[in-house]
Design an enzyme around this catalytic site. Sequence first.
Site, short mmCIF file in Angstrom:
data_model
loop_
_atom_site.label_atom_id
_atom_site.label_comp_id
_atom_site.label_asym_id
_atom_site.label_seq_id
_atom_site.Cartn_x
_atom_site.Cartn_y
_atom_site.Cartn_z
N GLY A 52 0.80 -1.22 0.00
CA GLY A 52 0.00 0.00 0.00
C GLY A 52 0.83 1.27 0.00
O GLY A 52 1.87 1.36 -0.67
N TYR A 53 0.36 2.26 0.78
CA TYR A 53 1.03 3.56 0.80
C TYR A 53 2.41 3.51 1.45
O TYR A 53 3.29 4.29 1.10
CB TYR A 53 0.15 4.58 1.53
N PHE A 74 5.46 -6.64 9.21
CA PHE A 74 5.17 -7.94 9.81
C PHE A 74 4.62 -8.84 8.72
O PHE A 74 3.44 -8.76 8.39
CB PHE A 74 4.15 -7.75 10.94
N GLU A 75 5.47 -9.65 8.12
CA GLU A 75 5.07 -10.50 7.00
C GLU A 75 5.56 -11.92 7.21
O GLU A 75 6.39 -12.18 8.09
CB GLU A 75 5.62 -9.93 5.68
N ASP A 111 6.72 -7.45 14.88
CA ASP A 111 5.55 -6.70 15.30
C ASP A 111 5.97 -5.25 15.53
O ASP A 111 6.68 -4.95 16.50
CB ASP A 111 4.99 -7.32 16.58
N TYR A 235 -16.80 5.21 8.13
CA TYR A 235 -15.38 5.58 8.22
C TYR A 235 -15.16 6.75 9.17
O TYR A 235 -14.92 6.55 10.35
CB TYR A 235 -14.81 5.87 6.81
N LYS A 244 -8.59 7.86 13.58
CA LYS A 244 -7.90 8.80 12.69
C LYS A 244 -7.88 10.20 13.29
O LYS A 244 -6.95 10.98 13.05
CB LYS A 244 -8.57 8.80 11.31
#
Length: 400
Positions: A52-53, A74-75, A111, A235, A244
Amino acid sequence: MIIKPRIRGFICTTTHPVGCEANVLEQINITKAKGKIANGPKKVLVVGSSSGYGLSSRITAAFGSDAATLGVFFEKPSSETKPGTAGWYNSAAFDKFAKAEGLYSKSINCDAFSHEAKQKAIELIKEDLGQVDMVVYSLASPVRKLPDSGELIRSSLKPIGEPYKATAVDTNKDIIIEASVEPATEQEINDTVTVMGGEDWELWMQALAEAGVLADGCKTVAYSYIGTELTWPIYWHGALGKAKMDLDRAAHALDDKLSATGGSANVAVLKSVVTQASSAIPVMPLYIAMVFKKMRAEGLHEGCIEQINRMFSERLYKADGSAAEVDESNRLRLDDWELREEIQQHCRDMWPQVTSENLAELTDYREYKEEFLKLFGFGIEGIDYEQDVNPNVEFDVVSI
């Protein structure tokens, strides 16, 4: 192994390493085509750098500004029976292409909410870079393990106050449905702020500052989305919006601290894009399919990489050295094109008209599905998906 897409809910459970590499290369080429960013950053930490961003930020810094980059994510690597996650392959591809151009690239797989992640990042910065002049915070996680207690806190994609009912698309069956989501409890709202709010961003910046690894003039940015009344109930006016808003609070607190040494902290409000994160939010896939069609028609369409390139070159690192334009809350607004009245009016007009039968005609839903599969390395021109591929991809990454 021969890898084919397998979709479960809003996640593709398989990934294609060659396709993911092609995606990364495409973003690199788009960045290079835009030319070098004047006055760009040179040593960049990206927290949440694998998709993503966050991935686009790392690519823009490296290939638009020749920056040394440290990525935290974290993959999962591949196992004997299944491929790794898309973010693992994206990060491996980035590392390969950055090193091929002589750029510093190191990654930490752990993490990012943990104390250990922060300490390892500080250790590597001290050893290799000295200090960083930009910190990008781009975590999107449904769960946060509190670093002190070890308690697992979960976020909720729910409205506040009353149930949310709206036209949406079932992305598994490709039909229009009426979505209904029950409101969040007070606890769920608080938990969402804990997971997706600004606290961890502040903890990262505090740890980096105390360790003396933030250069004078260091800029930090975290990513947000506001949208319009079409998506507000789920949202901005929902549990996620409260998180947010907490990001905005954190940005002001961090900006006060960093401005003393010529630095800055901003929330960047970005446009809606096809990501693993946005596909999980009810109504977003239909809204995205609608808004993309109109923005493409108007020549205003941007993906993650175009948005972030614009944020670097036209907001944070302008050629003339002038300060970035911000809104009344000190935010960088990159959602300006999406929020144009004619774009939003088009979506308002379309919303009541869309049916399962005319979905493909009235919206860019087909393209939405294609872009979704591309996130996992599938449906990319020039790749033979019948070829046997090695899912075991290694790169310069510290796993903790």
